[in-house]
Scaffold this motif. Structure first.
Motif, PDB file in Angstrom:
ATOM      1  N   ILE A 149       3.015-108.527 -16.376  1.00  0.00           N
ATOM      2  CA  ILE A 149       1.561-108.435 -16.557  1.00  0.00           C
ATOM      3  C   ILE A 149       0.893-109.808 -16.528  1.00  0.00           C
ATOM      4  O   ILE A 149      -0.160-110.003 -15.951  1.00  0.00           O
ATOM      5  CB  ILE A 149       1.255-107.704 -17.889  1.00  0.00           C
ATOM      6  CG1 ILE A 149       1.810-106.274 -17.795  1.00  0.00           C
ATOM      7  CG2 ILE A 149      -0.231-107.680 -18.214  1.00  0.00           C
ATOM      8  CD1 ILE A 149       1.951-105.583 -19.112  1.00  0.00           C
ATOM      9  N   GLU A 150       1.532-110.771 -17.177  1.00  0.00           N
ATOM     10  CA  GLU A 150       0.886-112.085 -17.280  1.00  0.00           C
ATOM     11  C   GLU A 150       1.939-113.160 -17.472  1.00  0.00           C
ATOM     12  O   GLU A 150       2.910-112.955 -18.217  1.00  0.00           O
ATOM     13  CB  GLU A 150      -0.035-112.082 -18.518  1.00  0.00           C
ATOM     14  CG  GLU A 150      -0.739-113.382 -18.774  1.00  0.00           C
ATOM     15  CD  GLU A 150      -1.360-113.487 -20.170  1.00  0.00           C
ATOM     16  OE1 GLU A 150      -1.333-112.496 -20.931  1.00  0.00           O
ATOM     17  OE2 GLU A 150      -1.858-114.586 -20.497  1.00  0.00           O
ATOM     18  N   VAL A 151       1.739-114.293 -16.791  1.00  0.00           N
ATOM     19  CA  VAL A 151       2.509-115.484 -17.158  1.00  0.00           C
ATOM     20  C   VAL A 151       1.498-116.523 -17.590  1.00  0.00           C
ATOM     21  O   VAL A 151       0.589-116.869 -16.833  1.00  0.00           O
ATOM     22  CB  VAL A 151       3.364-116.006 -15.984  1.00  0.00           C
ATOM     23  CG1 VAL A 151       3.938-117.387 -16.316  1.00  0.00           C
ATOM     24  CG2 VAL A 151       4.498-115.042 -15.667  1.00  0.00           C
ATOM     25  N   ASN A 152       1.615-116.960 -18.832  1.00  0.00           N
ATOM     26  CA  ASN A 152       0.732-118.013 -19.313  1.00  0.00           C
ATOM     27  C   ASN A 152       1.508-119.327 -19.208  1.00  0.00           C
ATOM     28  O   ASN A 152       2.461-119.553 -19.947  1.00  0.00           O
ATOM     29  CB  ASN A 152       0.335-117.726 -20.767  1.00  0.00           C
ATOM     30  CG  ASN A 152      -0.619-118.766 -21.309  1.00  0.00           C
ATOM     31  OD1 ASN A 152      -0.442-119.961 -21.085  1.00  0.00           O
ATOM     32  ND2 ASN A 152      -1.633-118.312 -22.029  1.00  0.00           N
ATOM     33  N   GLU A 153       1.099-120.153 -18.234  1.00  0.00           N
ATOM     34  CA  GLU A 153       1.880-121.381 -17.974  1.00  0.00           C
ATOM     35  C   GLU A 153       1.709-122.392 -19.084  1.00  0.00           C
ATOM     36  O   GLU A 153       2.658-123.070 -19.466  1.00  0.00           O
ATOM     37  CB  GLU A 153       1.435-121.999 -16.637  1.00  0.00           C
ATOM     38  CG  GLU A 153       1.971-121.232 -15.441  1.00  0.00           C
ATOM     39  CD  GLU A 153       2.197-122.135 -14.235  1.00  0.00           C
ATOM     40  OE1 GLU A 153       1.700-123.274 -14.217  1.00  0.00           O
ATOM     41  OE2 GLU A 153       2.885-121.684 -13.297  1.00  0.00           O
ATOM     42  N   SER A 154       0.453-122.523 -19.594  1.00  0.00           N
ATOM     43  CA  SER A 154       0.260-123.593 -20.580  1.00  0.00           C
ATOM     44  C   SER A 154       0.924-123.270 -21.907  1.00  0.00           C
ATOM     45  O   SER A 154       1.503-124.142 -22.551  1.00  0.00           O
ATOM     46  CB  SER A 154      -1.225-123.922 -20.750  1.00  0.00           C
ATOM     47  OG  SER A 154      -1.964-122.742 -20.831  1.00  0.00           O
ATOM     48  N   SER A 155       0.867-122.000 -22.327  1.00  0.00           N
ATOM     49  CA  SER A 155       1.544-121.651 -23.593  1.00  0.00           C
ATOM     50  C   SER A 155       2.963-121.163 -23.342  1.00  0.00           C
ATOM     51  O   SER A 155       3.672-120.794 -24.282  1.00  0.00           O
ATOM     52  CB  SER A 155       0.758-120.577 -24.353  1.00  0.00           C
ATOM     53  OG  SER A 155      -0.448-121.104 -24.822  1.00  0.00           O
ATOM     54  N   ARG A 156       3.352-121.131 -22.079  1.00  0.00           N
ATOM     55  CA  ARG A 156       4.724-120.762 -21.673  1.00  0.00           C
ATOM     56  C   ARG A 156       5.195-119.438 -22.276  1.00  0.00           C
ATOM     57  O   ARG A 156       6.062-119.396 -23.151  1.00  0.00           O
ATOM     58  CB  ARG A 156       5.714-121.867 -22.046  1.00  0.00           C
ATOM     59  CG  ARG A 156       5.530-123.141 -21.281  1.00  0.00           C
ATOM     60  CD  ARG A 156       6.808-123.961 -21.278  1.00  0.00           C
ATOM     61  NE  ARG A 156       6.560-125.303 -20.786  1.00  0.00           N
ATOM     62  CZ  ARG A 156       6.275-126.343 -21.556  1.00  0.00           C
ATOM     63  NH1 ARG A 156       6.237-126.201 -22.859  1.00  0.00           N
ATOM     64  NH2 ARG A 156       6.042-127.515 -21.022  1.00  0.00           N
ATOM     65  N   TYR A 157       4.580-118.362 -21.800  1.00  0.00           N
ATOM     66  CA  TYR A 157       5.132-117.049 -22.131  1.00  0.00           C
ATOM     67  C   TYR A 157       4.844-116.062 -21.019  1.00  0.00           C
ATOM     68  O   TYR A 157       3.966-116.281 -20.178  1.00  0.00           O
ATOM     69  CB  TYR A 157       4.620-116.533 -23.486  1.00  0.00           C
ATOM     70  CG  TYR A 157       3.121-116.244 -23.566  1.00  0.00           C
ATOM     71  CD1 TYR A 157       2.575-115.060 -23.064  1.00  0.00           C
ATOM     72  CD2 TYR A 157       2.262-117.135 -24.196  1.00  0.00           C
ATOM     73  CE1 TYR A 157       1.220-114.795 -23.161  1.00  0.00           C
ATOM     74  CE2 TYR A 157       0.900-116.873 -24.306  1.00  0.00           C
ATOM     75  CZ  TYR A 157       0.384-115.706 -23.788  1.00  0.00           C
ATOM     76  OH  TYR A 157      -0.959-115.433 -23.881  1.00  0.00           O
ATOM     77  N   VAL A 158       5.628-114.982 -21.019  1.00  0.00           N
ATOM     78  CA  VAL A 158       5.411-113.905 -20.059  1.00  0.00           C
ATOM     79  C   VAL A 158       5.170-112.626 -20.847  1.00  0.00           C
ATOM     80  O   VAL A 158       5.798-112.409 -21.887  1.00  0.00           O
ATOM     81  CB  VAL A 158       6.615-113.748 -19.097  1.00  0.00           C
ATOM     82  CG1 VAL A 158       7.916-113.491 -19.827  1.00  0.00           C
ATOM     83  CG2 VAL A 158       6.390-112.619 -18.085  1.00  0.00           C
ATOM     84  N   VAL A 159       4.226-111.817 -20.370  1.00  0.00           N
ATOM     85  CA  VAL A 159       4.036-110.483 -20.951  1.00  0.00           C
ATOM     86  C   VAL A 159       4.503-109.488 -19.893  1.00  0.00           C
ATOM     87  O   VAL A 159       4.058-109.542 -18.739  1.00  0.00           O
ATOM     88  CB  VAL A 159       2.556-110.214 -21.307  1.00  0.00           C
ATOM     89  CG1 VAL A 159       2.392-108.837 -21.952  1.00  0.00           C
ATOM     90  CG2 VAL A 159       2.012-111.293 -22.236  1.00  0.00           C
ATOM     91  N   LEU A 160       5.397-108.623 -20.295  1.00  0.00           N
ATOM     92  CA  LEU A 160       5.945-107.687 -19.301  1.00  0.00           C
ATOM     93  C   LEU A 160       6.168-106.308 -19.911  1.00  0.00           C
ATOM     94  O   LEU A 160       6.219-106.155 -21.134  1.00  0.00           O
ATOM     95  CB  LEU A 160       7.251-108.242 -18.709  1.00  0.00           C
ATOM     96  CG  LEU A 160       8.281-108.908 -19.628  1.00  0.00           C
ATOM     97  CD1 LEU A 160       8.997-107.908 -20.480  1.00  0.00           C
ATOM     98  CD2 LEU A 160       9.278-109.675 -18.788  1.00  0.00           C
ATOM     99  N   GLU A 161       6.305-105.328 -19.007  1.00  0.00           N
ATOM    100  CA  GLU A 161       6.601-103.975 -19.473  1.00  0.00           C
ATOM    101  C   GLU A 161       8.102-103.835 -19.732  1.00  0.00           C
ATOM    102  O   GLU A 161       8.921-104.615 -19.219  1.00  0.00           O
ATOM    103  CB  GLU A 161       6.144-102.953 -18.443  1.00  0.00           C
ATOM    104  CG  GLU A 161       4.624-102.831 -18.378  1.00  0.00           C
ATOM    105  CD  GLU A 161       4.157-101.704 -17.458  1.00  0.00           C
ATOM    106  OE1 GLU A 161       3.114-101.110 -17.776  1.00  0.00           O
ATOM    107  OE2 GLU A 161       4.807-101.438 -16.430  1.00  0.00           O
ATOM    108  N   ALA A 162       8.428-102.768 -20.460  1.00  0.00           N
ATOM    109  CA  ALA A 162       9.800-102.655 -20.972  1.00  0.00           C
ATOM    110  C   ALA A 162      10.847-102.388 -19.908  1.00  0.00           C
ATOM    111  O   ALA A 162      12.033-102.566 -20.156  1.00  0.00           O
ATOM    112  CB  ALA A 162       9.863-101.571 -22.034  1.00  0.00           C
ATOM    113  N   GLY A 163      10.440-101.984 -18.706  1.00  0.00           N
ATOM    114  CA  GLY A 163      11.444-101.699 -17.682  1.00  0.00           C
ATOM    115  C   GLY A 163      11.746-102.880 -16.777  1.00  0.00           C
ATOM    116  O   GLY A 163      12.575-102.768 -15.868  1.00  0.00           O
ATOM    117  N   VAL A 164      11.086-104.027 -17.006  1.00  0.00           N
ATOM    118  CA  VAL A 164      11.328-105.186 -16.129  1.00  0.00           C
ATOM    119  C   VAL A 164      12.759-105.687 -16.343  1.00  0.00           C
ATOM    120  O   VAL A 164      13.192-105.912 -17.474  1.00  0.00           O
ATOM    121  CB  VAL A 164      10.312-106.319 -16.423  1.00  0.00           C
ATOM    122  CG1 VAL A 164      10.676-107.581 -15.667  1.00  0.00           C
ATOM    123  CG2 VAL A 164       8.901-105.871 -16.081  1.00  0.00           C
ATOM    124  N   SER A 165      13.480-105.852 -15.246  1.00  0.00           N
ATOM    125  CA  SER A 165      14.878-106.272 -15.362  1.00  0.00           C
ATOM    126  C   SER A 165      14.971-107.796 -15.432  1.00  0.00           C
ATOM    127  O   SER A 165      14.041-108.517 -15.034  1.00  0.00           O
ATOM    128  CB  SER A 165      15.675-105.747 -14.173  1.00  0.00           C
ATOM    129  OG  SER A 165      15.280-106.428 -13.001  1.00  0.00           O
TER     130      SER A 165
END
Ligand code: FAD
Length: 461
Positions: free
Chosen positions: A99-115
């Motif tokens: 869903i989102e990669v925040n480069e400055s805060s270094r995190y990814v938001v993803l759904e539960a099925g992402v491998s």
């Protein structure tokens, strides 16, 4: 209309005909895993696409009092995604959006099925300066499944993957959609926030307290260069000191230890592999020099640590590629069966765990093979015993099963805790547990899941 038909039809209404099945050939796959757990029955498998669909399935399951077992890649291997009392397996693989990669805060938001593999290639393509802590598991394992069992990866010195969790969206067993972490009070998924840490209500619970639909995971800078430096010992008593000295340097990304009895020339040697990384040759050279000095400070004349140095160029790809070759090497028995059981333990218990692990393997007519991970700068070790077996040979499977049970018992006796514990080991942990902790777990479970529909049979005494 019979109950079975009406549940099937209700599931079709929620996700559409293509994404629900009660056909034996589909259910066959969901009734077993790659480990030694004996197959168990499944009534339906459903593959939702949205959080609302998950919510509707949970509401239906409450109405019909039918069990639900959430499943990611199904690669935990200890029967954790094979329902104990039948019912619905929710396969999360269609919820596969990053869903989102925040480069400055270094995190990814993803759904539960992402491998793991999908996240790895997405980052390589779109954010090559960032990486996540990639486990050695086959790349179809899900990121969320790994977080939920306290999995570990290529950056294990930063902590396990549950420690890298910033927040989650969960469908509670009663159907409410709920968020934990900073995202519960902010549009940003940057951390757990200075809030009560509710993520613990879902980590380590094996899908018995809710269905995670989204998660935010920390990302880390990805340096240009990576290398592995190898040490070897012939006495496991040296390992705690070696690990202490290595972690004092604070320069490793990852520290793994292993022994295997085949090929013959590897027998009796404990290998410790240290992954280092950097952005320039100077940085890498500095790190290599620091590691070069470690053997002089460990052991004595006869008991010594030997530096094997950098791995040869021909093996680099094999060891440094992500995921590394371990996922392929697991099937060395060539029968497709792999029981990978592990104990989380303090480092000082490793020598005894090592020696007695060899005894357990030999007593059960198996070769000894272990792959261990030093976690979080040496605060704990995941000691992994591998029992590869031929799935077509029930006697071989039984040997691996028995070896696993003995290993779990050994782990508890040494004061460790079996990791991703199967039903038998869960029971043994619960029996050993402080009675008030046991009661607290029961209260939490009852409060969240009053109808007992979530992966029932797990964490029950
Ligand atoms: C060869 C090999 C190597 C491995 N190496 C590693 C390694 O290096 N590091 C490591 O950590 N592991 C390793 N593993 C173990 C395992 O494969 C991984 O930890 C994997 O990431 C687990 O993820 P999964 O998607 O397969 O989880 P699953 O097995 O699908 O699920 C794990 C648990 O979480 C629950 N669950 C799954 N998804 C959800 C959800 N959305 N909501 C609620 N509950 C859920 C399930 O019910 C189950 O109890 C290895 C396995 C193999 C076979």
């Amino acid at each position: 209309m019979g109950r079975e038909k009406s549940i099937y039809n209700a599931l079709v209404d929620i996700v559409g005909e293509d994404f629900v099945s009660n056909e034996p050939e589909d259910l066959y796959l969901y009734s077993r895993d790659g480990g030694t757990t004996k197959p168990r029955g499944v009534d339906y498998v459903v593959v939702p696409k949205t959080v609302e669909e998950v919510q509707q399935i949970v509401i239906l399951a409450n109405r019909e009092k039918v069990p639900i077992t959430p499943m990611g890649g199904g690669l935990t291997l200890n029967g954790l995604v094979i329902p104990v009392h039948g019912g619905i397996v929710i396969d999360m693989k269609r919820m596969d959006r990053i869903i989102e990669v925040n480069e400055s805060s270094r995190y990814v938001v993803l759904e539960a099925g992402v491998s793991q593999g999908a996240l790895l290639s997405y980052l390589r393509k779109n954010h090559p300066d960032l990486q996540h802590s990639m486990p050695e598991a086959p790349s179809i394992a899900t990121v969320v499944g790994n977080i939920l069992i306290r999995g570990h990866g290529s950056l294990s010195q930063c902590g396990d993957n549950s420690n890298m969790l910033n927040g989650m969206e969960i469908v509670l067993p009663t159907g409410e959609i709920c968020q934990v972490g900073s995202c519960s009070a902010s549009p940003h998924w940057f951390g757990k926030g200075p809030l009560p840490d509710l993520a613990g209500l879902f980590i380590g619970w094996f899908g018995t307290t809710g269905i995670v639909t989204k998660a935010s995971l920390r990302l880390y800078p990805r340096p240009e260069k990576r290398d592995m430096v190898l040490f070897v010992t012939q006495n496991p008593d040296l390992i705690p000191e070696l690990v202490y000295k290595l972690t004092q340097t604070r320069i490793a990304d990852n520290i793994g230890m292993m022994e295997q009895e085949k090929p013959e020339y590897m027998k009796g040697y404990q290998f410790t592999g240290v992954i280092i990384s950097g952005d320039s040759e100077e940085e890498m050279d500095y790190k290599r020099k620091v590691l070069d000095k470690i053997p002089q400070t460990c052991g004595d004349g006869e008991n010594k640590v030997t530096l094997l140095g950098e791995i040869p160029p021909s093996s680099k790809e094999r060891f440094l590629e992500e995921p590394p070759f371990a996922a392929v090497a697991a099937d060395f028995r060539k029968g497709g069966g792999f029981q990978y059981c592990a104990i989380m333990m303090p480092i000082e218990k490793v020598p005894e765990a090592w020696r007695r692990g060899i005894e357990i393997a030999h007593n059960n007519g198996m070769l000894f093979q272990c792959a261990n991970q030093v976690m979080s700068a040496g605060h704990e070790v995941m000691f992994g015993y591998n029992y590869s077996f031929n799935r077509a040979d029930e006697e071989d499977a039984e040997r691996a099963r028995k070896a696993m049970q003995e290993t779990n018992k050994l782990g508890l006796e040494l004061g460790g805790i079996p990791w991703k514990a199967d039903l038998q080991a869960q029971k043994e942990i619960v029996e050993k547990m402080d009675p008030n902790t046991r009661e607290l777990m029961k209260k939490v479970k009852k409060l969240l899941d009053p109808n007992g529909i979530m992966n029932p049979g797990n964490w029950e005494d």
